[in-house]
Design a protein around this motif. Structure first.
Motif, PDB file in Angstrom:
ATOM      1  N   UNK A  87      10.052  -2.304-107.492  1.00  0.00           N
ATOM      2  CA  UNK A  87      11.313  -1.748-106.979  1.00  0.00           C
ATOM      3  C   UNK A  87      11.211  -1.570-105.477  1.00  0.00           C
ATOM      4  N   UNK A  88      12.052  -2.293-104.730  1.00  0.00           N
ATOM      5  CA  UNK A  88      12.125  -2.145-103.279  1.00  0.00           C
ATOM      6  C   UNK A  88      13.592  -2.232-102.872  1.00  0.00           C
ATOM      7  N   UNK A  89      14.037  -1.304-102.026  1.00  0.00           N
ATOM      8  CA  UNK A  89      15.394  -1.315-101.495  1.00  0.00           C
ATOM      9  C   UNK A  89      15.309  -1.031-100.001  1.00  0.00           C
ATOM     10  N   UNK A  90      15.950  -1.872 -99.207  1.00  0.00           N
ATOM     11  CA  UNK A  90      15.967  -1.679 -97.758  1.00  0.00           C
ATOM     12  C   UNK A  90      17.424  -1.629 -97.308  1.00  0.00           C
ATOM     13  N   UNK A  91      17.784  -0.537 -96.642  1.00  0.00           N
ATOM     14  CA  UNK A  91      19.143  -0.359 -96.130  1.00  0.00           C
ATOM     15  C   UNK A  91      19.067   0.082 -94.682  1.00  0.00           C
ATOM     16  N   UNK A  92      20.118  -0.174 -93.953  1.00  0.00           N
ATOM     17  CA  UNK A  92      20.203   0.258 -92.567  1.00  0.00           C
ATOM     18  C   UNK A  92      21.440   1.118 -92.356  1.00  0.00           C
ATOM     19  N   UNK A  93      21.396   1.951 -91.311  1.00  0.00           N
ATOM     20  CA  UNK A  93      22.505   2.856 -91.028  1.00  0.00           C
ATOM     21  C   UNK A  93      22.569   3.104 -89.526  1.00  0.00           C
ATOM     22  N   UNK A  94      23.778   3.136 -88.990  1.00  0.00           N
ATOM     23  CA  UNK A  94      23.963   3.451 -87.571  1.00  0.00           C
ATOM     24  C   UNK A  94      24.993   4.568 -87.436  1.00  0.00           C
ATOM     25  N   UNK A  95      24.649   5.614 -86.711  1.00  0.00           N
ATOM     26  CA  UNK A  95      25.570   6.717 -86.461  1.00  0.00           C
ATOM     27  C   UNK A  95      26.621   6.295 -85.447  1.00  0.00           C
ATOM     28  N   UNK A  96      27.802   6.899 -85.534  1.00  0.00           N
ATOM     29  CA  UNK A  96      28.861   6.678 -84.563  1.00  0.00           C
ATOM     30  C   UNK A  96      28.893   7.864 -83.606  1.00  0.00           C
ATOM     31  N   UNK A  97      28.950   7.583 -82.315  1.00  0.00           N
ATOM     32  CA  UNK A  97      28.964   8.624 -81.293  1.00  0.00           C
ATOM     33  C   UNK A  97      30.143   8.430 -80.352  1.00  0.00           C
ATOM     34  N   UNK A  98      30.466   9.492 -79.625  1.00  0.00           N
ATOM     35  CA  UNK A  98      31.444   9.442 -78.548  1.00  0.00           C
ATOM     36  C   UNK A  98      30.778   9.994 -77.302  1.00  0.00           C
ATOM     37  N   UNK A  99      30.886   9.258 -76.210  1.00  0.00           N
ATOM     38  CA  UNK A  99      30.336   9.710 -74.933  1.00  0.00           C
ATOM     39  C   UNK A  99      31.445  10.433 -74.183  1.00  0.00           C
ATOM     40  N   UNK A 100      31.175  11.706 -73.822  1.00  0.00           N
ATOM     41  CA  UNK A 100      32.175  12.502 -73.108  1.00  0.00           C
ATOM     42  C   UNK A 100      31.590  12.991 -71.791  1.00  0.00           C
ATOM     43  N   UNK A 101      32.478  13.293 -70.854  1.00  0.00           N
ATOM     44  CA  UNK A 101      32.077  13.864 -69.564  1.00  0.00           C
ATOM     45  C   UNK A 101      32.834  15.170 -69.379  1.00  0.00           C
ATOM     46  N   UNK A 102      32.115  16.220 -69.009  1.00  0.00           N
ATOM     47  CA  UNK A 102      32.731  17.525 -68.800  1.00  0.00           C
ATOM     48  C   UNK A 102      33.411  17.523 -67.435  1.00  0.00           C
TER      49      UNK A 102
END
Length: 108
Positions: A87-102
């Motif tokens: 049994x082998x399972x390989x998955x990938x995941x990428x987070x979603x971000x927002x770049x903000x400036x104060x």
């Protein structure tokens, strides 16, 4: 130096004037690149040696930010294996971000 501790989508961030911060993706339908939005859940505010602490939040302080970019983070690999079972399972995941400036702090 002026900074504030602000709640953005359930996570606390330290926002400093004219600095960039990567936050979890703000909804793309209501916030487009170049839009200016306000965060009003401020827990702590510091300005020139004096500070204010909210209980739980400060009602008269807002932080104005500009949305610069919507992007994805680095890929995270999730690998599962059970030995001697095939049994082998390989998955990938990428987070979603927002770049903000104060841009500024609105203190009434």
């Amino acid at each position: 130096m002026i900074y504030a501790i602000v709640n953005i989508k359930g996570i606390q961030f330290k926002l400093i004037e004219n600095k960039y911060v990567y936050v979890p993706r703000l909804s793309t339908t209501s916030s487009k690149i170049g839009d200016k939005i306000f965060f009003d859940q401020v827990f702590f505010f510091y300005k020139n040696g004096s500070y204010k602490i909210g209980y739980p939040i400060l009602k008269n302080i807002k932080v104005e930010v500009e949305i610069l970019q919507h992007l994805k983070g680095d890929k995270i690999i999730i690998f599962k294996k059970k030995r001697r079972k095939g049994y082998k399972v390989k998955k990938g995941f990428r987070h979603f971000f927002t770049k903000i400036k104060v841009i500024s702090f609105l203190d009434k």
